[in-house]
Design an enzyme around this catalytic site. Structure first.
Site, PDB file in Angstrom:
ATOM      1  N   ASN A   9       0.862  -1.186   0.000  1.00  0.00           N
ATOM      2  CA  ASN A   9       0.000   0.000   0.000  1.00  0.00           C
ATOM      3  C   ASN A   9       0.898   1.236   0.000  1.00  0.00           C
ATOM      4  O   ASN A   9       1.469   1.584   1.029  1.00  0.00           O
ATOM      5  CB  ASN A   9      -0.895  -0.027   1.255  1.00  0.00           C
ATOM      6  CG  ASN A   9      -1.733   1.235   1.377  1.00  0.00           C
ATOM      7  OD1 ASN A   9      -1.812   2.042   0.443  1.00  0.00           O
ATOM      8  ND2 ASN A   9      -2.374   1.402   2.528  1.00  0.00           N
ATOM      9  N   LYS A  11       0.134   4.261  -0.276  1.00  0.00           N
ATOM     10  CA  LYS A  11      -0.507   5.467   0.287  1.00  0.00           C
ATOM     11  C   LYS A  11      -0.246   6.651  -0.647  1.00  0.00           C
ATOM     12  O   LYS A  11      -0.150   6.452  -1.859  1.00  0.00           O
ATOM     13  CB  LYS A  11      -0.036   5.703   1.721  1.00  0.00           C
ATOM     14  CG  LYS A  11      -0.234   4.444   2.585  1.00  0.00           C
ATOM     15  CD  LYS A  11      -0.035   4.653   4.052  1.00  0.00           C
ATOM     16  CE  LYS A  11      -0.229   3.331   4.787  1.00  0.00           C
ATOM     17  NZ  LYS A  11      -0.084   3.453   6.222  1.00  0.00           N
ATOM     18  N   HIS A  98      -9.481   1.356   5.324  1.00  0.00           N
ATOM     19  CA  HIS A  98      -8.194   1.587   5.996  1.00  0.00           C
ATOM     20  C   HIS A  98      -8.407   2.582   7.143  1.00  0.00           C
ATOM     21  O   HIS A  98      -9.216   3.501   7.035  1.00  0.00           O
ATOM     22  CB  HIS A  98      -7.179   2.138   4.984  1.00  0.00           C
ATOM     23  CG  HIS A  98      -5.781   2.096   5.500  1.00  0.00           C
ATOM     24  ND1 HIS A  98      -5.312   3.015   6.400  1.00  0.00           N
ATOM     25  CD2 HIS A  98      -4.763   1.227   5.276  1.00  0.00           C
ATOM     26  CE1 HIS A  98      -4.060   2.717   6.702  1.00  0.00           C
ATOM     27  NE2 HIS A  98      -3.703   1.632   6.029  1.00  0.00           N
ATOM     28  N   GLU A 100      -6.753   5.020   8.059  1.00  0.00           N
ATOM     29  CA  GLU A 100      -6.539   6.425   7.674  1.00  0.00           C
ATOM     30  C   GLU A 100      -7.787   6.998   7.015  1.00  0.00           C
ATOM     31  O   GLU A 100      -8.099   8.177   7.160  1.00  0.00           O
ATOM     32  CB  GLU A 100      -5.308   6.522   6.742  1.00  0.00           C
ATOM     33  CG  GLU A 100      -4.021   6.295   7.533  1.00  0.00           C
ATOM     34  CD  GLU A 100      -2.902   5.641   6.758  1.00  0.00           C
ATOM     35  OE1 GLU A 100      -2.956   5.603   5.515  1.00  0.00           O
ATOM     36  OE2 GLU A 100      -1.962   5.138   7.402  1.00  0.00           O
ATOM     37  N   GLU A 170      -5.072  -4.493  10.982  1.00  0.00           N
ATOM     38  CA  GLU A 170      -4.039  -3.466  11.122  1.00  0.00           C
ATOM     39  C   GLU A 170      -4.281  -2.701  12.421  1.00  0.00           C
ATOM     40  O   GLU A 170      -5.093  -1.763  12.447  1.00  0.00           O
ATOM     41  CB  GLU A 170      -4.097  -2.478   9.948  1.00  0.00           C
ATOM     42  CG  GLU A 170      -3.837  -3.098   8.604  1.00  0.00           C
ATOM     43  CD  GLU A 170      -3.302  -2.061   7.611  1.00  0.00           C
ATOM     44  OE1 GLU A 170      -2.264  -2.336   7.004  1.00  0.00           O
ATOM     45  OE2 GLU A 170      -3.906  -0.980   7.468  1.00  0.00           O
ATOM     46  N   GLY A 176       2.768   2.758  10.751  1.00  0.00           N
ATOM     47  CA  GLY A 176       3.710   3.851  10.530  1.00  0.00           C
ATOM     48  C   GLY A 176       4.451   4.269  11.778  1.00  0.00           C
ATOM     49  O   GLY A 176       5.108   5.310  11.813  1.00  0.00           O
ATOM     50  N   SER A 216       3.741  -1.653  10.482  1.00  0.00           N
ATOM     51  CA  SER A 216       5.196  -1.715  10.680  1.00  0.00           C
ATOM     52  C   SER A 216       5.778  -3.100  10.393  1.00  0.00           C
ATOM     53  O   SER A 216       6.733  -3.531  11.051  1.00  0.00           O
ATOM     54  CB  SER A 216       5.576  -1.246  12.095  1.00  0.00           C
ATOM     55  OG  SER A 216       5.195   0.106  12.276  1.00  0.00           O
TER      56      SER A 216
HETATM   57  P1  13P Z   1       3.183   0.691   7.704  1.00  0.00           P
HETATM   58  O1  13P Z   1       3.684  -0.615   7.148  1.00  0.00           O
HETATM   59  O2  13P Z   1       3.882   1.879   7.170  1.00  0.00           O
HETATM   60  O3  13P Z   1       3.083   0.652   9.205  1.00  0.00           O
HETATM   61  O4  13P Z   1       1.657   0.837   7.171  1.00  0.00           O
HETATM   62  C1  13P Z   1       0.792  -0.219   7.294  1.00  0.00           C
HETATM   63  C2  13P Z   1      -0.435   0.102   6.544  1.00  0.00           C
HETATM   64  O5  13P Z   1      -1.183   0.985   6.911  1.00  0.00           O
HETATM   65  C3  13P Z   1      -0.683  -0.640   5.299  1.00  0.00           C
HETATM   66  O6  13P Z   1      -1.978  -0.420   4.835  1.00  0.00           O
END
Ligand code: 13P
Length: 260
Positions: A9, A11, A98, A100, A170, A176, A216
């Site tokens: 992903n 982003k 997600h 976010e 997640e 992140g 992560s």
């Molecule tokens: P990270 O791997 O950067 O923690 O992000 C995970 C994520 O949100 C994947 O959709």
């Protein structure tokens, strides 16, 4: 153990030239390999054609995925992208719900359910995200929160629809942050999610459902996570932006499968 699924992903990252380089680097790294691990790349919409062009080739090692779609079918929704448009571009997977999008764009379980319905109608596999906030985990409510997200976004589906869905756990506190869930924490939640699927749709469906871990995940911890019985792969954010790291996570998936 089922073959793993590794989803990148991206982003909202990378200008065009860097995105192109990343795809070429991943393609070069994976080419001529007989991978059992399935790989999906989810770039921003504007770069989708870079991926679909390659994904459509017979010897492609990855599928094209989107990061989101509209909950509306079509019409006057300026700036939105529909599931039908994605399907018509050759997109085969789409992340939905997600954290976010829940946090910054106010997405509710009801909206996520609408998106899932439209994706399935257009033969796109939804990768449905769930996961608790740190406060919710500290309060011991993490399983309750995830149960509600799954029941409200997914359990209206018929079995013939649900069988095409992928779930991604997640934990929001791990996204992140560099703080990964321990393999035991991930396994506990994945087993719990699988038990919910089993109660609703039966044992075979529960076994077949892919449940990915995200938060992560990196080349160092991927193997330990993927070794867990109920972790079927990863949804990778930051580490999917570097070809070497992303491909090392795919390698972890290959190795775990070979050893089990
Ligand atoms: P990270 O791997 O950067 O923690 O992000 C995970 C994520 O949100 C994947 O959709």
């Amino acid at each position: 153990m089922k073959p793993k699924l590794v989803v990148g992903n991206w982003k909202m990252n990378k200008p065009f030239d860097d995105a192109q380089d990343l795809i070429l680097d991943i393609q070069n790294n994976l080419k001529d390999r007989k991978l059992q691990t399935e790989v999906v790349l989810c770039p921003p919409f504007v770069y989708m054609e870079l991926i679909t062009d390659i994904a459509e080739e017979e010897d492609s090692q990855f599928y094209a995925g989107a990061q989101n779609c509209s909950e509306h079918e079509s019409g006057a929704y300026t700036g939105e992208v529909s599931a039908e448009m994605l399907a018509s571009m050759g997109v085969e997977f789409c992340i939905v719900g997600h954290s976010e999008r829940r946090k910054y764009f106010g997405e509710t379980n009801a909206v996520i359910a609408q998106k899932i319905d439209l994706l399935l109608k257009n033969d796109i596999v939804p990768i449905v995200c769930c996961g608790e906030l740190l406060e919710e985990r500290k309060a011991g409510k993490h399983t309750q929160v995830v149960q509600q997200q799954i029941e409200e976004s997914l359990f209206h589906l018929q079995a013939s629809e649900f069988e095409r869905v992928i779930i991604a756990y997640e934990p929001v506190w791990a996204i992140g942050t560099g703080e990964t869930a321990t393999p035991a924490q991930a396994e506990e939640m994945h087993a719990f999610i699988r038990s919910l699927v089993e109660k609703k749709y039966g044992t075979e469906m529960a076994y077949n459902t892919y449940i990915l871990y995200g938060g992560s995940c990196n080349p160092k911890n991927a193997a330990d996570l993927f070794m867990q019985e109920d972790v079927d792969g990863g949804l990778i954010g930051g580490a999917s932006l570097k070809a070497d790291d992303f491909c090392a996570i795919i390698d972890a998936g290959e190795n775990v499968l070979k050893e089990n």
